[in-house]
Enzyme design. Sequence first.
Site, mmCIF file in Angstrom:
data_model
loop_
_atom_site.group_PDB
_atom_site.id
_atom_site.type_symbol
_atom_site.label_atom_id
_atom_site.label_comp_id
_atom_site.label_asym_id
_atom_site.label_seq_id
_atom_site.Cartn_x
_atom_site.Cartn_y
_atom_site.Cartn_z
ATOM 1 N N CYS A 99 0.848 -1.196 0.000
ATOM 2 C CA CYS A 99 0.000 0.000 0.000
ATOM 3 C C CYS A 99 0.877 1.237 0.000
ATOM 4 O O CYS A 99 1.403 1.648 1.044
ATOM 5 C CB CYS A 99 -0.911 -0.002 1.225
ATOM 6 S SG CYS A 99 -1.839 -1.535 1.413
ATOM 7 N N SER A 106 0.045 6.390 -3.383
ATOM 8 C CA SER A 106 -0.920 6.583 -4.476
ATOM 9 C C SER A 106 -1.706 5.322 -4.804
ATOM 10 O O SER A 106 -2.901 5.397 -5.055
ATOM 11 C CB SER A 106 -0.202 7.044 -5.746
ATOM 12 O OG SER A 106 0.543 8.208 -5.504
ATOM 13 N N TYR A 145 18.670 4.069 10.214
ATOM 14 C CA TYR A 145 18.032 5.253 10.793
ATOM 15 C C TYR A 145 18.325 5.343 12.289
ATOM 16 O O TYR A 145 18.376 4.329 12.985
ATOM 17 C CB TYR A 145 16.520 5.205 10.564
ATOM 18 C CG TYR A 145 16.033 6.031 9.379
ATOM 19 C CD1 TYR A 145 16.835 6.241 8.260
ATOM 20 C CD2 TYR A 145 14.755 6.599 9.386
ATOM 21 C CE1 TYR A 145 16.377 6.988 7.191
ATOM 22 C CE2 TYR A 145 14.289 7.345 8.310
ATOM 23 C CZ TYR A 145 15.108 7.543 7.211
ATOM 24 O OH TYR A 145 14.648 8.282 6.161
ATOM 25 N N ASP A 196 8.169 0.389 3.105
ATOM 26 C CA ASP A 196 8.391 -0.054 1.722
ATOM 27 C C ASP A 196 9.884 -0.012 1.398
ATOM 28 O O ASP A 196 10.429 -0.909 0.735
ATOM 29 C CB ASP A 196 7.560 0.753 0.718
ATOM 30 C CG ASP A 196 7.746 2.266 0.832
ATOM 31 O OD1 ASP A 196 8.366 2.750 1.808
ATOM 32 O OD2 ASP A 196 7.271 2.969 -0.086
HETATM 33 N N1 ADP Z 1 -0.646 0.084 -13.767
HETATM 34 C C1 ADP Z 1 -0.310 1.249 -13.209
HETATM 35 N N2 ADP Z 1 -1.234 1.939 -12.503
HETATM 36 C C2 ADP Z 1 -0.938 3.115 -11.935
HETATM 37 N N3 ADP Z 1 0.292 3.699 -12.014
HETATM 38 C C3 ADP Z 1 1.252 3.075 -12.708
HETATM 39 C C4 ADP Z 1 0.996 1.824 -13.316
HETATM 40 N N4 ADP Z 1 2.154 1.441 -13.914
HETATM 41 C C5 ADP Z 1 3.049 2.412 -13.697
HETATM 42 N N5 ADP Z 1 2.527 3.426 -12.991
HETATM 43 C C6 ADP Z 1 3.241 4.625 -12.555
HETATM 44 O O1 ADP Z 1 3.594 4.384 -11.215
HETATM 45 C C7 ADP Z 1 3.583 5.564 -10.449
HETATM 46 C C8 ADP Z 1 3.208 5.224 -9.029
HETATM 47 O O2 ADP Z 1 4.170 4.304 -8.546
HETATM 48 P P1 ADP Z 1 3.923 3.420 -7.271
HETATM 49 O O3 ADP Z 1 5.201 2.687 -7.046
HETATM 50 O O4 ADP Z 1 2.677 2.608 -7.420
HETATM 51 O O5 ADP Z 1 3.689 4.556 -6.192
HETATM 52 P P2 ADP Z 1 3.271 4.466 -4.659
HETATM 53 O O6 ADP Z 1 3.949 3.234 -4.102
HETATM 54 O O7 ADP Z 1 3.778 5.718 -4.068
HETATM 55 O O8 ADP Z 1 1.767 4.373 -4.586
HETATM 56 C C9 ADP Z 1 2.602 6.497 -11.163
HETATM 57 O O9 ADP Z 1 3.158 7.788 -11.228
HETATM 58 C C10 ADP Z 1 2.478 5.924 -12.571
HETATM 59 O O10 ADP Z 1 3.158 6.764 -13.500
HETATM 60 C C1 PAZ Z 2 9.377 7.913 1.430
HETATM 61 C C2 PAZ Z 2 7.972 7.381 1.271
HETATM 62 C C3 PAZ Z 2 6.991 8.552 1.315
HETATM 63 C C4 PAZ Z 2 7.852 6.670 -0.085
HETATM 64 O O1 PAZ Z 2 6.517 6.302 -0.299
HETATM 65 P P1 PAZ Z 2 5.926 5.930 -1.739
HETATM 66 O O2 PAZ Z 2 6.403 6.929 -2.718
HETATM 67 O O3 PAZ Z 2 6.455 4.552 -2.068
HETATM 68 O O4 PAZ Z 2 4.440 5.920 -1.588
HETATM 69 C C5 PAZ Z 2 7.647 6.329 2.383
HETATM 70 O O5 PAZ Z 2 8.635 5.349 2.402
HETATM 71 C C6 PAZ Z 2 7.539 6.965 3.746
HETATM 72 O O6 PAZ Z 2 6.515 7.497 4.111
HETATM 73 N N1 PAZ Z 2 8.633 6.921 4.549
HETATM 74 C C7 PAZ Z 2 8.697 7.470 5.886
HETATM 75 C C8 PAZ Z 2 9.752 8.505 5.968
HETATM 76 C C9 PAZ Z 2 11.160 7.943 5.812
HETATM 77 O O7 PAZ Z 2 11.366 6.876 5.198
HETATM 78 O O8 PAZ Z 2 12.091 8.604 6.329
HETATM 79 K K K Z 3 6.300 2.242 -2.977
#
Ligand code: ADP
Ligand code: PAZ
Ligand code: K
EC number: 2.7.1.33
Length: 249
Positions: free
Chosen positions: A7, A10, A93, A102
């Site tokens: 999760c 986005s 950290y 993640d």
């Molecule tokens: N099937 C998909 N659905 C949505 N976003 C995707 C997909 N494949 C690639 N992307 C790209 O992945 C990005 C989001 O990456 P993601 O690793 O899922 O983010 P987060 O972990 O922060 O939710 C979006 O900006 C989009 O450009």
């Molecule tokens: C840096 C992140 C925002 C990345 O999240 P993502 O882009 O994968 O949704 C996430 O790992 C987070 O909230 N970290 C906590 C702050 C830190 O790692 O210092």
């Molecule tokens: K991620």
Amino acid sequence: MILELDCGNSFIKWRVLAANAGRVLGEGVVDSNLALLEGLGELKGLALTFCRLVSVRTAEETGALTSLLKDTFDVPIVCAAPAREMSGVRNGYEEFERLGLDRWLAMLGGFHLASGACLVLDFGTAVTADFIASDGEHLGGFICPGMPLMRNQLRTHTRKIRYGDLAAEQALESLVPGRATVEAVERGCLLMLRGFVMTQLELARSYWGEDFVVFLTGGDASLVSEVVPRARVVPDLVFVGLAMACPLS
Ligand SMILES: Nc1ncnc2c1ncn2[C@@H]1O[C@H](COP(=O)(O)OP(=O)(O)O)[C@@H](O)[C@H]1O
Ligand SMILES: CC(C)(COP(=O)(O)O)[C@@H](O)C(=O)NCCC(=O)O
Ligand SMILES: [K+]
């Protein structure tokens, strides 16, 4: 069958594995809990026995999702939790519980696959870089805005930058200087991202020479892969670490 969830800020990345954690029976990327249930509903013969997940969302949001899953599937659910040390990796950290989970799981997965020093780059909502030395010591990392955040900041904090998703996608077919707003912004942000990547590589080289593995993961990894031909693109790196942090028994 095992349900795995990542999760992010986005999207929820999900997949269903066969009971022995072998074959992937289904997978998807969704933007809501409801869409997750819909996606799972489309799988024929779904019979979940276990669920493991990682979340960087608030405790409330994560709790709402786990309650929904419990009510719907009535299976044990295990959430990845912070740790000072695991599978030979030591969290760098000062307050280990504040490192994004993640990032932590991608580090565990990367160090396991590399069996040595590695640089883990994750391209999601945010972009993260983490450095793990050959002895498993996490040297720390960097966080900067990812493509979605960069473009949205420009869209919301300027008055004349407005364009749609389709135009954005088309603009990235070339990286020559833009002759339209959408091209100028999309290409500018992508070049910033690639510049960030090159800087991380330089730092890794200063630590380890050429003796390290680079991992690219996250939804936007493909945007930068051509500037790091030596990198291993591993879209499911977080899931590799999730299986290590939350084994079946
Ligand atoms: N099937 C998909 N659905 C949505 N976003 C995707 C997909 N494949 C690639 N992307 C790209 O992945 C990005 C989001 O990456 P993601 O690793 O899922 O983010 P987060 O972990 O922060 O939710 C979006 O900006 C989009 O450009
Ligand atoms: C840096 C992140 C925002 C990345 O999240 P993502 O882009 O994968 O949704 C996430 O790992 C987070 O909230 N970290 C906590 C702050 C830190 O790692 O210092
Ligand atoms: K991620």
